[in-house]
Scaffold this active site. Structure first.
Site, PDB file in Angstrom:
ATOM      1  N   GLU A 107       0.835  -1.207   0.000  1.00  0.00           N
ATOM      2  CA  GLU A 107       0.000   0.000   0.000  1.00  0.00           C
ATOM      3  C   GLU A 107       0.869   1.256   0.000  1.00  0.00           C
ATOM      4  OE1 GLU A 107      -1.596   1.781   3.480  1.00  0.00           O
ATOM      5  OE2 GLU A 107      -1.272  -0.020   4.690  1.00  0.00           O
ATOM      6  N   LYS A 153      -6.158  10.185   0.477  1.00  0.00           N
ATOM      7  CA  LYS A 153      -6.080   8.851   1.082  1.00  0.00           C
ATOM      8  C   LYS A 153      -7.258   8.067   0.527  1.00  0.00           C
ATOM      9  CE  LYS A 153      -6.945   6.860   5.632  1.00  0.00           C
ATOM     10  NZ  LYS A 153      -7.356   7.197   7.002  1.00  0.00           N
ATOM     11  N   VAL A 155      -5.490   0.064   2.814  1.00  0.00           N
ATOM     12  CA  VAL A 155      -5.618  -1.396   2.707  1.00  0.00           C
ATOM     13  C   VAL A 155      -6.772  -1.746   1.767  1.00  0.00           C
ATOM     14  CG1 VAL A 155      -6.228  -3.496   3.988  1.00  0.00           C
ATOM     15  CG2 VAL A 155      -4.518  -1.897   4.914  1.00  0.00           C
ATOM     16  N   ASP A 182     -11.698  -1.047   5.502  1.00  0.00           N
ATOM     17  CA  ASP A 182     -10.795  -2.200   5.313  1.00  0.00           C
ATOM     18  C   ASP A 182     -11.484  -3.508   5.710  1.00  0.00           C
ATOM     19  OD1 ASP A 182      -8.846  -0.319   4.683  1.00  0.00           O
ATOM     20  OD2 ASP A 182      -7.669  -0.635   6.513  1.00  0.00           O
ATOM     21  N   LYS A 201      -3.791  -2.312  15.709  1.00  0.00           N
ATOM     22  CA  LYS A 201      -3.201  -1.392  16.674  1.00  0.00           C
ATOM     23  C   LYS A 201      -4.086  -1.180  17.871  1.00  0.00           C
ATOM     24  CE  LYS A 201      -0.086   1.600  14.484  1.00  0.00           C
ATOM     25  NZ  LYS A 201      -0.169   1.835  13.062  1.00  0.00           N
TER      26      LYS A 201
HETATM   27  N1  PSU Z   1      -3.026   1.277  10.488  1.00  0.00           N
HETATM   28  C1  PSU Z   1      -1.713   1.369  10.707  1.00  0.00           C
HETATM   29  N2  PSU Z   1      -0.940   2.066   9.841  1.00  0.00           N
HETATM   30  C2  PSU Z   1      -1.474   2.659   8.732  1.00  0.00           C
HETATM   31  C3  PSU Z   1      -2.874   2.524   8.506  1.00  0.00           C
HETATM   32  C4  PSU Z   1      -3.601   1.834   9.410  1.00  0.00           C
HETATM   33  O1  PSU Z   1      -1.238   0.820  11.675  1.00  0.00           O
HETATM   34  O2  PSU Z   1      -0.750   3.307   7.961  1.00  0.00           O
HETATM   35  C5  PSU Z   1      -3.481   3.089   7.261  1.00  0.00           C
HETATM   36  C6  PSU Z   1      -3.749   1.963   6.238  1.00  0.00           C
HETATM   37  O3  PSU Z   1      -3.596   2.462   4.936  1.00  0.00           O
HETATM   38  C7  PSU Z   1      -5.210   1.629   6.501  1.00  0.00           C
HETATM   39  C8  PSU Z   1      -5.763   2.993   6.789  1.00  0.00           C
HETATM   40  O4  PSU Z   1      -5.862   1.018   5.400  1.00  0.00           O
HETATM   41  O5  PSU Z   1      -4.753   3.642   7.571  1.00  0.00           O
HETATM   42  C9  PSU Z   1      -7.051   2.913   7.551  1.00  0.00           C
HETATM   43  O6  PSU Z   1      -7.619   4.182   7.624  1.00  0.00           O
HETATM   44  P1  PSU Z   1      -9.111   4.348   8.207  1.00  0.00           P
HETATM   45  O7  PSU Z   1      -8.982   3.988   9.648  1.00  0.00           O
HETATM   46  O8  PSU Z   1      -9.414   5.779   7.966  1.00  0.00           O
HETATM   47  O9  PSU Z   1      -9.981   3.408   7.423  1.00  0.00           O
END
Ligand code: PSU
Ligand code: MN
Length: 302
Positions: free
Chosen positions: A24, A85, A105, A141, A158
């Site tokens: 990614e 993004k 992702v 995701d 995380k």
């Molecule tokens: N979690 C991580 N590092 C990251 C991301 C998530 O530990 O860089 C990034 C990935 O690209 C993931 C995105 O797909 O953040 C998720 O964002 P959101 O929570 O806005 O869906």
């Protein structure tokens, strides 16, 4: 119709049927600071090559989907300001309007499917955020894993997320969650958590077989492989808990919402750990790249 360009090495790998691992780009533009982001991205690509597979980092540049980034493109993407993004909702819109964006992702899985790539390595996936019962903040995701046939290797979820709720949504969506080589679900910066992973596998060959069997059974969607960070690189969960709590309360106080939440939390945790979170992040992404390469090789052999 879809304007796709392949890097020279991915083009060759496709022609020869070599194993390919998708990567990614949101981790580059929104997940790590410059210049470490570009250095790490290049290092992870080299790890995949050293393991005998070919890396394909995804991004949208001026309305063209790039499958595999040439070195100069990676360098400029890593320094660019205001890169979008991209997730499922805005991927096609970005292509339609000549946009430039990094793939999350979800979007990387979509790009991988378009390019015929079955395996993808990243750091952590998006999930259910703390307080989701109020904010409804659940990453796209999770739903992508339920519908797009790509095996995603991550280091678990995380602790910025509500990990039990994230596992519940994955179960509801029918996503196989496979811990690699242990029973516990890994917690990104920590190798273990007090949550059991729903499934465990101990070899890349098993993971590849499960991927193929899902498709053979007509089940849509992919798999989440949760690969623990190497023990010597981990940060104890108790060191991080107060830092995550502080970052979260700052996000709440500042009204951070939507796509901004994850990048905001990652940046604050980087600052509050004085860079220690980044060192661990790099170690686990490289570890995931190596496992993804092994899975890609097993898939090619099947
Ligand atoms: N979690 C991580 N590092 C990251 C991301 C998530 O530990 O860089 C990034 C990935 O690209 C993931 C995105 O797909 O953040 C998720 O964002 P959101 O929570 O806005 O869906
Ligand atoms: Mn979100």
């Amino acid at each position: 119709m879809i304007d796709i360009t392949y890097s020279a090495e991915v083009e060759t790998a496709r022609a020869k049927g070599l194993p390919i691992v998708a990567l990614e780009s949101t981790i580059i533009t929104h997940g790590m600071p410059y210049p470490q982001n570009v250095e790490v991205a290049a290092q992870v690509e080299d790890d995949i090559r050293a393991a005998g597979a070919v890396p394909a980092t995804m991004a949208v540049i001026k309305g063209v989907l790039h499958v595999g980034l040439e070195a100069d493109t990676l360098q400029s993407l890593g320094q660019a300001e205001g890169v979008a993004k991209l997730s499922r909702a805005d991927f096609a819109a970005s292509l339609a309007t000549g946009g430039t964006g990094a793939t999350t992702v979800a979007a990387t899985m979509i790009a991988a499917r378009l390019a015929g790539i079955s395996v993808f390595a990243t750091g952590g996936i998006g999930g259910v955020h703390k307080g989701a019962e109020q904010s409804f903040d659940i990453s796209a995701d999770l739903m992508e894993l339920a519908q797009t046939p790509v095996t995603v290797v991550a280091a678990g979820a995380k602790a910025i997320l509500d990990v039990p709720k994230t596992l519940e949504v994955l179960e509801t969506q029918g996503v196989p969650v496979i811990a690699y080589g242990q029973d516990s679900f890994p917690a990104f910066w920590s190798a273990t958590s007090d949550l059991a992973a729903p499934l465990r596998m101990d070899s890349a060959a098993q993971i590849a077989r499960a991927h193929v069997l899902r498709a053979a059974m007509g089940l849509p969607g992919g798999q989440l492989v949760a690969n623990p960070i190497p023990a010597e690189e981990q940060i104890p969960a108790e060191d991080l808990a107060p830092i995550i709590a502080q970052a979260q309360s700052e996000a709440d106080a500042q009204g951070v919402a939507g796509k901004e939440v994850t990048p905001f939390l990652l940046q604050r945790i980087f600052e509050l750990t004085e860079g220690r979170s980044l060192v661990a992040n790099i170690a686990l992404v490289r570890n995931n790249a190596r496992l993804a390469a092994e899975i890609a090789k097993e898939l090619t052999a099947l």
